[in-house]
Structures are given as structure tokens and as C-alpha cells.
Enzyme design. Structure first.
Site, mmCIF file in Angstrom:
data_model
loop_
_atom_site.group_PDB
_atom_site.id
_atom_site.type_symbol
_atom_site.label_atom_id
_atom_site.label_comp_id
_atom_site.label_asym_id
_atom_site.label_seq_id
_atom_site.Cartn_x
_atom_site.Cartn_y
_atom_site.Cartn_z
ATOM 1 N N GLY A 165 0.825 -1.212 0.000
ATOM 2 C CA GLY A 165 0.000 0.000 0.000
ATOM 3 C C GLY A 165 0.859 1.262 0.000
ATOM 4 O O GLY A 165 0.507 2.278 -0.603
ATOM 5 N N ASN A 166 2.033 1.157 0.656
ATOM 6 C CA ASN A 166 2.920 2.323 0.738
ATOM 7 C C ASN A 166 3.584 2.651 -0.594
ATOM 8 O O ASN A 166 4.229 3.679 -0.740
ATOM 9 C CB ASN A 166 3.991 2.080 1.802
ATOM 10 N N LYS A 211 -10.617 -6.907 10.007
ATOM 11 C CA LYS A 211 -9.945 -5.825 9.261
ATOM 12 C C LYS A 211 -10.667 -4.500 9.473
ATOM 13 O O LYS A 211 -11.847 -4.353 9.128
ATOM 14 C CB LYS A 211 -9.963 -6.157 7.759
ATOM 15 N N LYS A 218 -3.792 -8.847 0.096
ATOM 16 C CA LYS A 218 -3.245 -8.830 -1.262
ATOM 17 C C LYS A 218 -2.063 -9.790 -1.441
ATOM 18 O O LYS A 218 -1.808 -10.269 -2.548
ATOM 19 C CB LYS A 218 -2.850 -7.414 -1.687
ATOM 20 N N LYS A 228 2.413 -11.980 4.561
ATOM 21 C CA LYS A 228 3.491 -12.012 3.552
ATOM 22 C C LYS A 228 4.278 -13.308 3.685
ATOM 23 O O LYS A 228 4.570 -13.986 2.697
ATOM 24 C CB LYS A 228 4.449 -10.826 3.725
HETATM 25 P P1 ADP Z 1 2.095 -3.516 2.995
HETATM 26 O O1 ADP Z 1 1.259 -2.314 2.790
HETATM 27 O O2 ADP Z 1 3.329 -3.499 2.160
HETATM 28 O O3 ADP Z 1 1.331 -4.813 2.883
HETATM 29 P P2 ADP Z 1 2.181 -3.906 5.892
HETATM 30 O O4 ADP Z 1 2.120 -2.724 6.792
HETATM 31 O O5 ADP Z 1 0.974 -4.758 5.757
HETATM 32 O O6 ADP Z 1 2.694 -3.385 4.480
HETATM 33 O O7 ADP Z 1 3.392 -4.869 6.369
HETATM 34 C C1 ADP Z 1 4.699 -4.353 6.565
HETATM 35 C C2 ADP Z 1 4.936 -4.089 8.048
HETATM 36 O O8 ADP Z 1 5.049 -5.312 8.772
HETATM 37 C C3 ADP Z 1 6.221 -3.380 8.387
HETATM 38 O O9 ADP Z 1 6.096 -1.993 8.289
HETATM 39 C C4 ADP Z 1 6.508 -3.838 9.834
HETATM 40 O O10 ADP Z 1 6.200 -2.822 10.756
HETATM 41 C C5 ADP Z 1 5.540 -4.984 10.071
HETATM 42 N N1 ADP Z 1 6.093 -6.189 10.678
HETATM 43 C C6 ADP Z 1 5.435 -6.962 11.586
HETATM 44 N N2 ADP Z 1 6.163 -8.013 11.974
HETATM 45 C C7 ADP Z 1 7.339 -7.930 11.281
HETATM 46 C C8 ADP Z 1 8.505 -8.757 11.242
HETATM 47 N N3 ADP Z 1 8.601 -9.865 11.982
HETATM 48 N N4 ADP Z 1 9.508 -8.406 10.415
HETATM 49 C C9 ADP Z 1 9.412 -7.281 9.657
HETATM 50 N N5 ADP Z 1 8.337 -6.457 9.657
HETATM 51 C C10 ADP Z 1 7.287 -6.774 10.445
HETATM 52 MG MG MG Z 2 -0.323 -5.417 4.114
#
Ligand code: ADP
Ligand code: MG
Length: 327
Positions: A21-22, A142, A227, A289
Site C-alpha cells: 500500500g505504501n 480488518k 493482497k 506475507k
Molecule cells: P504492505 O502495505 O506493504 O502490505 P504492511 O504494513 O501490511 O505493508 O506490512 C509491513 C509491516 O510489517 C512493516 O512496516 C513492519 O512494521 C511490520 N512487521 C510486523 N512483523 C514484522 C517482522 N517480523 N519483520 C518485519 N516487519 C514486520
Molecule cells: Mg499489508
């Protein structure tokens, strides 16, 4: 299977790239048209670099912040214009972000002198099937849309049948289920376009969630699909060799946020599964992820990569980020 796809099958140079999303609205930006174009061109730069190295690329993207914007627009104008359902909002974001990517990639291909290496760039409006029996329906998690005070929240819950919960970030918000993606409805069209040489943007925002009735008809539902998990369904179906997830952190960490946090480099799928079960990756962010990466490898993928959007090219080359590989 079309001939070109057969040749590309499970080829590491055949990639599904998932943008977070970023990618479109970075922290601190208010999301102007100029911001959106700047970010789209940044993503396009990475994509075209990869194309220049002979990779075939399909792209998917998140839409959390953009669905949030649409829901807020609808909320603020509801006295004059009836708010539309969430599946329609999801469809809007696929057009919105798909258009930005189509044009920025097209223009960057021209600027880099490699326009003829692809047929073209196309974004498709894409439905993703979820199950009526998914346990997620019993437990919406969510947060979506505007923040309300308690009184407003109760009124909306009664009026619209929404489930409203207190958001840890403050205020009350609507929560919707996040069911597991089962299939990409238009995957056949995606495959055909890719086999003919198009760069395809698909499954945007995890796809528009739909359920299937017994007669085969489809119906949109009020939910959001992760996603990354939907990206895995697409990646596996397209039989790409490499699944790349770009986000705002430079990899998956053990003990994330703690003094002894440790970035994972190259990890086998079994090791990653162990860490996943130990709870190192937060639900709703890094969790899905990692789960998507595990599923992809178990379904026959060759490598899954998780890394920072700003190093997209290095991540794909295996020089940055976390790589998950078969045992
Ligand atoms: P996107 O929009 O790319 O899907 P998200 O915010 O859903 O991004 O996921 C990325 C975030 O996951 C990072 O900013 C981080 O703060 C968080 N995060 C949670 N647990 C972990 C981890 N174990 N290792 C790395 N990042 C993590
Ligand atoms: Mg996400």
C-alpha cells in the site's frame, strides 16, 4: 497451456511482483495527484529495470489507503450521494492504481528505449473467489473506513448491520472479514495476455471478493482479501518461478521491534514455517506475507522474496531482503 507459458513455467525469470500500500502513498504524504504519479513512476522504474534484464513481470498491488479514502469520501457525502458497497470501492481502486501503473510503465518503457520488448501494459479488473464457509465470516478483523465516536458507532451498527470495534489506533471503526482467497476468477485472461507478451496488473487490492452460488453465479461481498495471499494464488496459478513482495521494511525479522531483532536472509520453507508458527510475524502485516511466501514454495515456486520497495531491483537480484527457498 500456451506455448510461451510452457517455456516460462517455474522459470525464476518469470516474476509476480506485489507492491505494498505504501508504494502509492508513502508515510507523511497527503496523497495528492502529484504524489500518486511520483510514486507510480518510482515503481515503474523498478519494473522496467527488471524487464530490461529479460524478466517477465506480472504485478499486483495493495489498496488499503485508497479504499480508506473512497470510504471516507462516501461517508462525507452520504447526505447527497448514496454510499456504495465495499466491493465496488475495491473495483474503483483497481482502476485508479491500475491506470497509474499502466501509464507510468508505458512511458518509462519508452524513455528507456525498450517499448518494443513488450506488447503493452494492461490492468484488469479482477474478482477473487472466497468461500461462504470461511471461518473469517464469524470473526471480522480488518478495520476499514472512517473513525467514529462510540454513540455514532452504535447507531451505524444498528442501522447498517456493521460490526464495529474499538480500533487500537483510536476511536471506533467498522471491521470486515478477511477470508482466504481460493481462486482468481479471470486468471485465464491474465495468462493469455502474459503469454502474448503483455505486462499485466492483476488482483489489485487482493481482488474484488466474490462468492459463488451453486449455479455458478458470482456475488460481491463486504470483505477485504489480503493482497499477499491473493498474490500467491495468482503467482501459483500463473506458475511463475519467483514471487516478490515489496513493502516498507527491508525483510522479515525474528523478534521484530525487540533489541535482539534479527533480519532473515535466506531461509528454507521449513525453517520459515517454524518461525511463522512461533509467532514472529504480526497478523495483518508481515504475517500474511510470510504465509504467502510459504504457500508459494509449497505449491512449487522456486523462490519468494520479501524486501523494501526502495531496493526493489536489489531484492529481485537477491542482494537485499529475505529469500524463502525450497528445503
Ligand atoms: P504492505 O502495505 O506493504 O502490505 P504492511 O504494513 O501490511 O505493508 O506490512 C509491513 C509491516 O510489517 C512493516 O512496516 C513492519 O512494521 C511490520 N512487521 C510486523 N512483523 C514484522 C517482522 N517480523 N519483520 C518485519 N516487519 C514486520
Ligand atoms: Mg499489508
Amino acid at each position: 497451456m500456451p506455448k510461451v507459458l510452457q517455456i516460462m513455467a517455474r522459470n525464476e525469470k518469470y516474476i509476480l511482483l506485489a507492491l505494498g500500500g505504501n508504494a502509492f502513498q508513502t508515510k507523511g504524504e497527503i496523497g495528492t495527484t502529484e504524489n500518486y504519479w511520483k510514486n507510480a513512476y518510482r515503481a515503474a522504474d523498478t519494473i522496467v529495470k527488471i524487464v530490461k534484464e529479460g524478466y517477465k513481470v506480472a504485478i499486483t498491488h495493495g489498496n488499503g489507503p485508497q479504499v480508506g479514502v473512497i470510504l471516507e469520501w462516501m461517508e462525507r457525502s452520504k447526505d447527497r450521494i448514496p454510499p456504495l458497497a465495499m466491493d465496488i470501492a475495491g473495483a474503483m481502486t483497481q482502476g485508479w492504481l491500475g491506470y497509474l501503473l499502466m501509464q507510468s510503465i508505458h512511458n518509462t518503457l519508452i524513455k528507456e528505449g525498450v517499448k518494443d520488448s513488450v506488447k503493452g501494459v494492461v490492468a484488469i479488473v479482477n474478482q477473487v473467489l472466497v468461500s461462504k464457509d470461511d471461518p473469517a465470516w464469524q470473526n471480522p478483523t480488518k478495520y476499514v473506513g472512517s473513525y467514529y465516536d462510540e454513540e455514532e458507532a452504535k447507531k451505524l451498527a444498528a442501522e447498517k448491520g456493521w460490526v464495529i470495534k474499538k480500533d487500537p489506533r483510536g476511536g471506533y471503526r467498522r471491521v470486515v472479514p478477511s477470508p482466504d482467497p481460493k481462486a482468481n476468477v479471470e486468471v485465464g485472461a491474465v495468462k493469455k495476455l502474459i503469454s502474448e507478451g503483455w505486462i499485466v496488473i492483476a488482483s489489485g487490492g487482493g481482488g474484488i471478493p466474490v462468492i459463488q452460488e451453486s449455479d455458478g453465479t458470482l456475488k460481491g461481498v463486504e470483505a477485504v482479501i489480503d493482497k499477499d495471499l491473493a498474490g500467491e494464488v495468482l503467482a501459483t496459478n500463473l506458475e511463475v518461478g519467483t514471487f516478490v513482495i515489496l513493502t516498507d521494511v527491508d525483510g522479515a525479522y525474528l523478534n521484530f521491534g525487540k533489541p535482539d531483532q534479527k533480519k532473515l536472509d535466506v531461509v528454507t520453507v521449513s525453517e520459515m514455517e517454524k518461525y511463522y508458527k512461533e509467532g514472529h510475524f504480526k497478523a495483518g502485516s508481515m504475517g500474511p506475507k510470510v504465509l504467502a511466501a510459504i504457500r508459494f514454495i509449497k505449491h512449487g515456486g522456486k523462490k519468494a522474496l520479501i524486501g523494501h520497495l526502495k531496493n526493489g531491483y536489489e531484492v529481485i537480484k537477491g542482494e537485499s531482503g529475505t529469500m524463502i527457498v525450497p528445503d
